[in-house]
Design an enzyme around this catalytic site. Sequence first.
Site, PDB file in Angstrom:
ATOM      1  N   TYR A  53      20.604  -7.260   8.162  1.00 28.01           N
ATOM      2  CA  TYR A  53      19.971  -8.440   7.558  1.00 28.01           C
ATOM      3  C   TYR A  53      19.639  -9.450   8.642  1.00 28.01           C
ATOM      4  CZ  TYR A  53      19.374  -8.594   2.566  1.00 28.01           C
ATOM      5  OH  TYR A  53      18.871  -8.429   1.313  1.00 28.01           O
ATOM      6  N   GLU A  80      17.377 -12.527   8.055  1.00 24.63           N
ATOM      7  CA  GLU A  80      16.492 -13.593   7.555  1.00 24.63           C
ATOM      8  C   GLU A  80      16.356 -14.686   8.602  1.00 24.63           C
ATOM      9  OE1 GLU A  80      18.736 -13.612   3.998  1.00 24.63           O
ATOM     10  OE2 GLU A  80      16.961 -13.618   2.735  1.00 24.63           O
ATOM     11  N   ASP A 137      -9.399 -10.849   7.427  1.00 24.85           N
ATOM     12  CA  ASP A 137      -8.487  -9.792   6.988  1.00 24.85           C
ATOM     13  C   ASP A 137      -8.973  -8.484   7.610  1.00 24.85           C
ATOM     14  OD1 ASP A 137      -7.221  -7.718   5.701  1.00 24.85           O
ATOM     15  OD2 ASP A 137      -7.430  -8.547   3.686  1.00 24.85           O
ATOM     16  N   THR A 141      -2.993  -4.847   8.205  1.00 20.72           N
ATOM     17  CA  THR A 141      -1.925  -3.883   7.956  1.00 20.72           C
ATOM     18  C   THR A 141      -1.762  -3.040   9.214  1.00 20.72           C
ATOM     19  OG1 THR A 141      -3.566  -2.495   6.882  1.00 20.72           O
ATOM     20  CG2 THR A 141      -2.096  -3.708   5.448  1.00 20.72           C
ATOM     21  N   LYS A 163      -3.077   1.637   8.660  1.00 22.16           N
ATOM     22  CA  LYS A 163      -4.383   2.258   8.391  1.00 22.16           C
ATOM     23  C   LYS A 163      -4.943   2.787   9.720  1.00 22.16           C
ATOM     24  CE  LYS A 163      -5.274  -0.391   4.173  1.00 22.16           C
ATOM     25  NZ  LYS A 163      -4.544  -1.673   4.118  1.00 22.16           N
ATOM     26  N   ARG A 172       3.970   1.587   7.427  1.00 20.88           N
ATOM     27  CA  ARG A 172       3.447   0.743   6.353  1.00 20.88           C
ATOM     28  C   ARG A 172       3.941  -0.683   6.580  1.00 20.88           C
ATOM     29  NH1 ARG A 172       1.132   4.113   3.263  1.00 20.88           N
ATOM     30  NH2 ARG A 172       0.249   2.434   2.061  1.00 20.88           N
TER      31      ARG A 172
END
Length: 415
Positions: free
Chosen positions: A47, A49, A199, A225, A228, A234
């Site tokens: 974790y 954060e 984008d 992203t 692609k 991903r």
Amino acid sequence: MTHDRELFEIIAREEERQNTTLQLIASENFASRKVMAATGSVLTNKYSEGYPGKRYYGGNRIIDEVEDLARRRVVALFGSHLPAGSIHANVQPHAGANANLAAYLAVLEPGDTVLGMRLDQGGHLTHGSPVNISGRFYNFVSYGVTDSDERLDYDQIADLARDHRPKLIVAGATAYPRIIDPEPLRRIADEVGALFLFDAAHIAGLIAGGAHPNPVGVADIVTFTTHKTLRGPRGAAILCREDLGAAIDKAVFPGLQGGPLEHVIAAKAVAFYEAAQPEFAEYAQRVVRNAQALAAGLAGEGFRIVSGGTDNHLMLVDLRSFDPELTGKVAQEALDRSAITLNKNTIPNDPRSPFVTSGLRIGTPAVTTAGMGQTEMASIARLIGRVLRRIGDEPESAAVRDEVAVLCSKFTPYP
Ligand code: DSN
């Protein structure tokens, strides 16, 4: 602990499917074994954060190194032409949709006016579709392609911007086969006092490989992203002007997401490293050349290619020229039965619904990664023509399936 045969047998079957059938979905690719190794590493256990140097959990010294490395690499990959320190990177967005929403959260207030490309003209859900949070929280005004040449008309976008005075102009698409030039959009944004978000989800790999113009340093914010054309895990990333960095970081966490996926961030770092190698530039060029060869082959089979061709990794096929009754849905299912995987897609001004459609979207990033070239693109065009000329003919479908198996056996992504 006993071995989970049930699940791993399913994964093995999916690997077999990817190895033995044709992957032509424009937004998919084959990540390297190194990318997948990072994704499957112990980093999944942590974790973290917050951001490097400022976490809400202990034990993040090594995780900080991972995230810092990913941030440094992505800035070097896309921003090496800019002064040091002028670009800020956030590598935490779990998906392109999150990256876009974080950008909106950072610079907009609910109700603000935004200019974006309409979903049914090639844009993305997060560019203001009424069924998406973007369309519900912000006042999106849409632009599309022209009726005449099915391309963006920057003069039309400028007129819309002058009429609506948006706070933000969004560029980028999921089904647009032509180059999107960031420079005229920058000029339009400056004229109306808007911020400019590009984008680059679909074309990030083409930009990294130098095959398309780089919007980093032109747009105020660039989202993309990583899975692609960029061929990573991903996920997504945001690059922005340094002075917007704090607002972007705050919007991603705690604004929109909780704990970052550091195993995926490590895999993004691997992908940024791979995309910086000279062979990746060659890959990006081959993706485009293959798309152009496939589009030419399909045109030869009697399909109309939207806008007359492609400058990038994808093409949109208007099925009505081939058979006025043939829908994207039926074509996609018939091709699937012959081991050719692609997706139905609306074409500009499509009279059919997004679930039925009159078009197909076909992309070459994955088959190019597998090593295929223009000869194979010509074969694929012929196979698609054969299937769609004789839908319902099971022996023909099986014959094509066999040819696909032979083709894929020579170009196996995961031997
Ligand atoms: N789902 C992606 C695509 O296929 O283009 C966009 O988010």
